[in-house]
Scaffold this active site. Structure first.
Site, PDB file in Angstrom:
ATOM      1  N   GLU A   1       0.575  -1.265   0.050  1.00 41.89           N
ATOM      2  CA  GLU A   1      -0.073   0.046  -0.149  1.00 41.89           C
ATOM      3  C   GLU A   1       0.770   1.327  -0.089  1.00 41.89           C
ATOM      4  O   GLU A   1       0.535   2.266  -0.594  1.00 41.89           O
ATOM      5  CB  GLU A   1      -0.887   0.002   1.227  1.00 41.89           C
ATOM      6  CG  GLU A   1      -2.322   0.716   1.329  1.00 41.89           C
ATOM      7  CD  GLU A   1      -3.205   0.503   2.224  1.00 41.89           C
ATOM      8  OE1 GLU A   1      -3.894  -0.445   1.956  1.00 41.89           O
ATOM      9  OE2 GLU A   1      -3.123   0.803   3.361  1.00 41.89           O
TER      10      GLU A   1
ATOM     11  N   GLU B   1       2.173   1.577  -3.266  1.00 44.57           N
ATOM     12  CA  GLU B   1       1.156   2.289  -4.463  1.00 44.57           C
ATOM     13  C   GLU B   1       0.877   3.851  -4.015  1.00 44.57           C
ATOM     14  O   GLU B   1       0.942   4.548  -5.001  1.00 44.57           O
ATOM     15  CB  GLU B   1      -0.045   1.860  -3.912  1.00 44.57           C
ATOM     16  CG  GLU B   1      -1.240   1.765  -4.816  1.00 44.57           C
ATOM     17  CD  GLU B   1      -2.575   1.299  -4.457  1.00 44.57           C
ATOM     18  OE1 GLU B   1      -2.631   0.342  -3.464  1.00 44.57           O
ATOM     19  OE2 GLU B   1      -3.697   1.482  -4.989  1.00 44.57           O
TER      20      GLU B   1
ATOM     21  N   CYS C   1      -7.934  -2.108   4.211  1.00 41.81           N
ATOM     22  CA  CYS C   1      -7.962  -3.247   5.082  1.00 41.81           C
ATOM     23  C   CYS C   1      -9.300  -3.625   5.711  1.00 41.81           C
ATOM     24  O   CYS C   1      -9.646  -4.693   6.305  1.00 41.81           O
ATOM     25  CB  CYS C   1      -7.081  -3.215   6.183  1.00 41.81           C
ATOM     26  SG  CYS C   1      -5.849  -1.790   6.145  1.00 41.81           S
TER      27      CYS C   1
ATOM     28  N   LYS D   1     -15.664  -9.588   7.693  1.00 39.76           N
ATOM     29  CA  LYS D   1     -14.644 -10.376   6.903  1.00 39.76           C
ATOM     30  C   LYS D   1     -15.091 -11.496   6.385  1.00 39.76           C
ATOM     31  O   LYS D   1     -14.617 -12.265   5.531  1.00 39.76           O
ATOM     32  CB  LYS D   1     -13.629 -10.820   8.027  1.00 39.76           C
ATOM     33  CG  LYS D   1     -12.616  -9.785   8.320  1.00 39.76           C
ATOM     34  CD  LYS D   1     -11.485  -9.250   7.457  1.00 39.76           C
ATOM     35  CE  LYS D   1     -10.724  -8.323   8.021  1.00 39.76           C
ATOM     36  NZ  LYS D   1     -10.053  -7.732   6.598  1.00 39.76           N
TER      37      LYS D   1
END
Lengths: 641, 521
Positions: free
Chosen positions: A311, A314, A338, A397
């Site tokens: 990340e 990026e 996340c 999740k």
């Protein structure tokens, strides 16, 4: 380098409960003190304090049900009624501010009778047997019934269910037969989370909690955060239980069942075994999991570190394109990805901002992908026989691991995401006494993670981990040179939305890992890096609106978003109850563990470095990394089937 | 609904939550003609049930259904304020009263023909008997003229001295309420006229709005002057939609005469205007905080108090909510003076009051009477001698048995709103109680456990009594529950709804316990 925490004016300064309490009088600078007498005890409280809080100060317990410290006042269940001198009727202690010096009685015959009646009336509409309920022994209605001596159903008790149970959602099961209409879920969903999946429909005896158009929960705008479950006083809202499936896998000798555990459940699962919130049981839990039959026990912290590198890279690429190459199409600020609750929130409410989301998978998914490729290879196991279970603080999740796009190995990255509560149940079922187990290490080839990975569980943790790495990678100096003990305090805290600025005065050489990406760091010299930290999706809404309006958050480069109040440690899969005090204790534990780690920076994690050497050979954000560790999103909007 | 939600930036579920709260917001397509038959006790006594059967037979549908051709929808509704001409029903917004089975048959035929001819339905409300002496003698706007000639605090003082108390039913002293609002700090204060006359059996506000609308608006303007409000709202119940054109015309005329608008009556800086906001069918919106919630576009659920509206009401601003009659009455008081007003009535109940009388009496209607008369005297006036019991103050008021007819109508004794329903000897008190509790169960906003579930349990208990299946012990449980509902509910609805159960137990216990056991045991 200067770091300036900046609370912008548009953001509430007080505390994380920004969405709650918005109908209480704002406390002015000078609040007069009012002397009241409660059950004969004199106490002085600030003008406007509720009777409930005033009673708490003198150690008197007034029962509550619709009241929750995270939420705004409702005053609807009437269990907390008390007698106030001069008032004809009883007053709800949670909803009545102290404005005059009065005498209050919390224990009169009328009060006791009324409370008993309230419980009787709730039970007259509450279908279900305590013994077959998930909330058996942890149910507020059950406790009240015991407290007020309910020994028979005075006003009857339903013998048939009225509503079908809605099991459509991957995360939340709704059994409205058990609902007592306290409306905590509605307030959680609309005020705390800004989602509005749940509503009070109809009026009078017909009023009930519903979804829009009475559709199944899976077909309405719901982000699966599970905060409603955490605040439900009864068993009306529970998580989609997958423990049977996981047991079946554990009992199947052809399956190689591994589990990764996240830091937040490890800081909380002890609560299910009578331990104080924030007790550290990480290594005892490893022993438990191995005894239960898991073939490998791993630490999600590793892929949290990997997330930082992917990340972070990026972000560097985006900044490089924007600052050096002048590309105006680069989506900034970059948002973290996340938190699956946050990701779905953005997909629904701000679909146009999908490009701002980091394409990096969440740590859980990254780990799953690695286990079914790198690990499978190393162990010589066919990935089809590997079952990846994840212990998460989170109900969203469960939805995330079923996203069709998350299967880079050809198999689902993660097969089952269990909440803290589900795993606690499995541990108990196994006859394991968690607090008295010896420690065991995490399994190879991964072993221990880092402190940076661990603090992902707390709001601001992802940002702190990222900054530790960015500072060292860019300046070539130790982060300890700038922040004592590498604790980047400006990004810590509990405000719902906050910002910090870091000015980069000097730059160092580009480390090998990043050489394919940028020639040098000179373009970052003198740049002030602006970061934001947001938790609770109602706060996310405020920040997104601020960005839309060109406010201070639109000037940020990188923003950490967590759907749940407090971050993952306050997740919807965590033990019940969860409130501000408990969140604070879990948070303390998480930071304590971080500071005890030998390695505290993601880019120093030997496992991560080994992965880039052996498996992700073309480096962060390279082709291989992209294939396995990155994903894409769906702009969903609000119209659904 | 998603479209509405996006327009105003809320979630679709919030829109649905509001829509499903109100009776008159249609959630699915209904017939061209929506027939709503009033289910108040006066209507039931005068034959609403046979009218209902006629409607069902004529239309071939049951209540709650729509005819297959989409022409008619049949529904029950709570009281529509036509009790003295009961039974009554609404067809869309038109009111039809004094119904009989043959009459409703004709109405339905008319609807069919009128629909074919594309003419609107026209209701047939007869003239109401109304004795409103002081109102008739009031010279329009003399109160406002007098008010602006003195200071706002002098107006409030005059009102306080007059002893006028709120005529909506709660009886809060009007002068004190205004004084609180006048002292409260706010950028934009509001005057709300509560015209959500939902208490079954009252229709005096409808008469006032029909005949004396000017006095109501005058009262609002005096209030605006006194507390410094700039905006007035009339919260008009949906059932009174037929009054709206008339009220709009009166408002327009007042604007033209500079009685509303800017610099009213040449008073520099005295700016005030009034708009009409329609309710959507919820009795509980007569409760002032629920009314404000509804005005703000939310579910009409009563708020926690304090803060009271006088401090923080509509949009968080100081707000005075006054009943229609309170506003009209104070217009009479201001020109004639507090002394004139307080010379009528009793020690703690000053002046006169309008009573809506219906039920078993020969002269139902609206009566202006001084406080302090006895129930006997009232019955004599309205032709209701020989009654078994009288409901004083609407369903939330008190059921007075014949042996207590010497009690007085005054805050000292039977402090009340304006509804009087007379029950003659042959009336079944359990049927009365069942009707009341059906009403409260339907109209409870549903937030408090005690009111939402408690009233349901009381209703079930009354039905047990009707079937002769209620034990003495369970009756005692119900009485104890009644006390809890009264004590522990948030607003006036739950705090008064069990009154009828307590009254039945106190005054008619022999009657209610002496029922043959019905059905299988």
């Amino acid at each position: 380098m200067d770091t300036v925490p900046s609370n912008t004016e548009s953001q509430p300064a007080a505390d994380e409960a920004v969405a709650g309490n918005n109908d209480s009088t704002p406390i002015a600078a000078e609040v007069p003190m009012i002397a009241v007498t409660i059950d004969g005890i004199d106490v002085e409280v600030p003008y406007g304090t509720t009777i409930l809080d005033a009673a708490r100060r003198v150690g008197l317990r007034i029962p509550t049900l619709c009241h929750h410290d995270d939420l705004c006042t409702a005053g609807v269940c009437r269990i907390c009624v008390v007698a106030v001198e001069g008032m004809r009727t009883l007053q709800a202690a949670c909803a009545t501010p102290v404005t005059l010096p009065v005498k209050i009685q919390t224990n009169t015959p009328a009060v006791r009778t009324a409370r008993r009646h309230v419980v009787d009336l709730m039970l007259s509409n509450h279908y279900g047997d305590c013994t077959v309920c998930k909330r058996n022994n942890n149910c507020e209605l059950q406790s009240l019934a015991k407290e007020y001596g309910v020994d028979y159903y005075r006003f009857g008790h339903p013998t048939e269910p009225k509503y079908a149970i809605d099991r459509s959602s991957s995360s939340v099961v709704r059994d409205m037969n058990k609902c007592v209409l306290c409306r905590r879920c509605v307030r959680t969903c609309s005020e705390l989370q800004g989602v509005g999946a749940l509503l009070v429909k109809g009026r009078s005896v017909r009023s009930r909690i519903a979804t829009f158009g009475d559709k199944p929960l899976s077909s309405v705008v719901c982000v699966n955060c599970g905060q409603c479950i955490n605040r439900c006083p009864t068993g009306a809202l529970t998580e989609q239980d997958q423990t049977d499936e996981v047991w079946a896998m554990l009992d199947d000798p052809t399956k190689h069942v591994v589990i990764q555990t996240a830091p937040s459940p490890r800081a909380a699962i002890g609560e299910c075994f009578g331990l104080e919130a924030g007790s550290q049981v990480t290594y005892q839990l490893n022993t438990a999991l191995k005894r239960m039959g898991f073939d490998g026990v791993f630490d999600t912290n590793h892929t949290a570190d990997l997330t930082i590198l992917e990340e972070g890279t990026e972000l560097i690429i985006r900044l490089y394109h924007a600052l050096v190459q002048g590309d105006t199409d680069v989506a900034l600020p970059q948002f973290t990805s996340c938190s699956p609750g946050w990701v779905k929130y953005l997909e629904h409410f701000y679909p146009h901002a999908v490009p701002n989301l980091s394409s990096a998978k969440s740590p859980m998914q990254m780990f799953g992908a690695l286990l079914k490729t790198y690990y499978a290879d190393k162990k010589g196991i066919d990935p089809k026989d590997i079952v990846v279970v994840a212990l998460m603080p989170c109900t969203a999740k469960k939805f995330e691991c079923n996203r069709p796009e998350l299967c880079s190995s050809g198999f689902k990255d993660v097969d089952y995401a269990l909440t803290t509560r589900e795993l606690a149940k499995m541990v108990a079922e196994s006859g394991i006494d968690l607090p008295h187990l010896p420690d065991s290490p995490f399994d190879e080839p991964f072993g221990d993670g880092t402190g940076s990975g661990n603090i992902f569980g707390a709001t601001g943790g992802v940002m702190e981990a990222a900054l530790r790495t960015v500072i060292e990678v860019v300046t070539g100096q130790k982060v300890e040179n700038f922040f004592d003990h590498a604790d980047i305090l400006p990004v810590r805290g509990i405000e719902g939305a906050r910002m910090a600025e870091i000015k980069i005065d000097e730059v160092g050489p580009v480390p090998d890992l990043f050489k394919p990406l940028v020639p040098d760091w000179d373009w970052l010299r003198g740049v002030t890096l602006r970061v934001g930290i947001v938790h609770g999706s109602a706060n996310a809404k405020k920040v997104m609106e601020d960005i839309k309006a060109g406010g201070p958050f639109s000037k940020c480069h990188f923003i950490e978003f967590m759907a749940c109040p407090g971050g993952c440690l306050g997740g919807g899969g965590q033990p019940i109850p969860t409130d501000a005090t408990i969140r604070a204790k879990r948070s303390k534990a998480i930071y304590q563990i971080d500071s005890d780690f030998k390695i505290r920076k993601s880019h120093e994690n030997p496992v991560v470095l080994q992965l880039y050497r052996e498996f992700l050979t073309d480096g962060p954000c390279g082709h291989i990394a992209h294939h396995h560790l990155h994903t894409h999103y769906t702009p969903r909007g609000k119209f659904m089937s | 609904m998603q479209y509405i939600a996006d327009l105003i930036g809320i979630s679709a579920s919030e829109v649905l939550g509001v829509a499903t709260f109100f009776h008159f917001i249609n959630k699915k397509p209904k017939g061209k003609f929506i027939i709503r038959l009033s289910r108040d006790m006066s209507s039931i006594m005068k034959g609403a049930k046979s009218v209902a059967r006629q409607l069902e037979n004529d239309l071939g549908i049951r209540f709650g259904e729509t005819t297959p051709d989409g022409m008619f929808t049949l529904e029950w509704t709570s009281c529509i304020g036509m009790n003295y001409q009961a039974p009554a029903m609404m067809v869309n917004n038109e009111v039809f009263s004094n119904l009989t089975p043959p009459k409703v048959h004709r109405v339905i035929e008319d609807c069919r023909q009128e629909f074919n001819a594309r003419r609107p339905t026209v209701g047939n409300v007869g003239e109401t008997y109304a004795n409103t002496l002081n109102y008739t003698n009031h010279e329009i706007n003399s109160g406002l003229q007098r008010a602006v000639s003195v200071s706002p605090s002098e107006v409030i003082a005059e009102l306080t001295v007059s002893g006028l108390r709120g005529r909506g039913g709660a009886g809060f002293p009007t002068g004190i309420k205004w004084n609180l609002a006048a002292k409260a700090k706010g950028d934009c204060k509001y005057i709300i006229c509560n015209a959500d006359e939902g208490e079954p059996g009252t229709f005096k506000d409808r008469i006032i709005l029909g005949k004396y609308a000017d006095m109501v608006f005058e009262g609002m303007t005096i209030a605006a002057y006194s507390i410094g409000a700039r905006e007035g709202v009339v919260y008009l119940r949906w059932e009174y939609t037929h009054l709206k054109p008339h009220l709009e015309a009166v408002l327009e005329a007042r604007r033209k005469s500079n009685l509303l608008g800017t610099d009213i009556l040449g008073q520099a800086g005295f700016c005030f205007d009034i708009r009409i906001h329609m309710g959507a069918g919820a009795y509980v919106c007569g409760e002032e905080t629920a009314l404000i919630e509804s005005l703000e576009g939310r579910r009409g659920e009563p708020r926690n108090r304090p803060p009271y509206p006088a401090e923080r009401g509509l949009h968080g601003q100081p707000t005075v909510v006054n009943n229609v009659e309170t506003l009209a009455t104070l217009s009479c008081i201001i020109p004639r003076g507090a002394k004139w007003f307080s010379s009528m009535g009793t020690e703690r109940s000053k002046g006169f009051k309008l009573f809506s009388v219906s039920g078993d009496c020969s002269r139902p209607g609206v009566y202006e009477l001084p406080w302090g008369i006895t129930v006997d005297q009232l019955l004599e006036t309205v032709g209701g001698q020989g009654a078994k019991a009288v409901q004083i103050g609407g369903y939330t008021g008190q059921l007075v048995p014949a042996r207590q007819f010497d009690r007085r109508l005054a805050y000292e004794d039977l402090g009340i709103g304006g509804s009087i329903i007379v029950y003659s000897a042959e009336r079944d008190m359990l049927e009365v109680a069942e009707n009341y509790l059906e009403f409260f169960v339907e109209e409870s906003c549903g937030q408090c456990t005690t009111c939402r579930v408690g009233n349901q349990k009381l209703l079930e208990g009354i039905r047990l009594l009707q079937q002769g299946k209620c034990s003495n012990r369970y009756l005692n449980d119900l009485i104890s529950l009644s006390e809890t509902v009264k004590l522990a509910s948030k607003c006036g609805l739950g705090q008064a709804s069990p009154n009828v159960v307590i009254a039945l137990n106190a005054h008619f216990k022999e009657e209610i316990m002496a029922r043959p056991i019905m059905g299988a045991a």
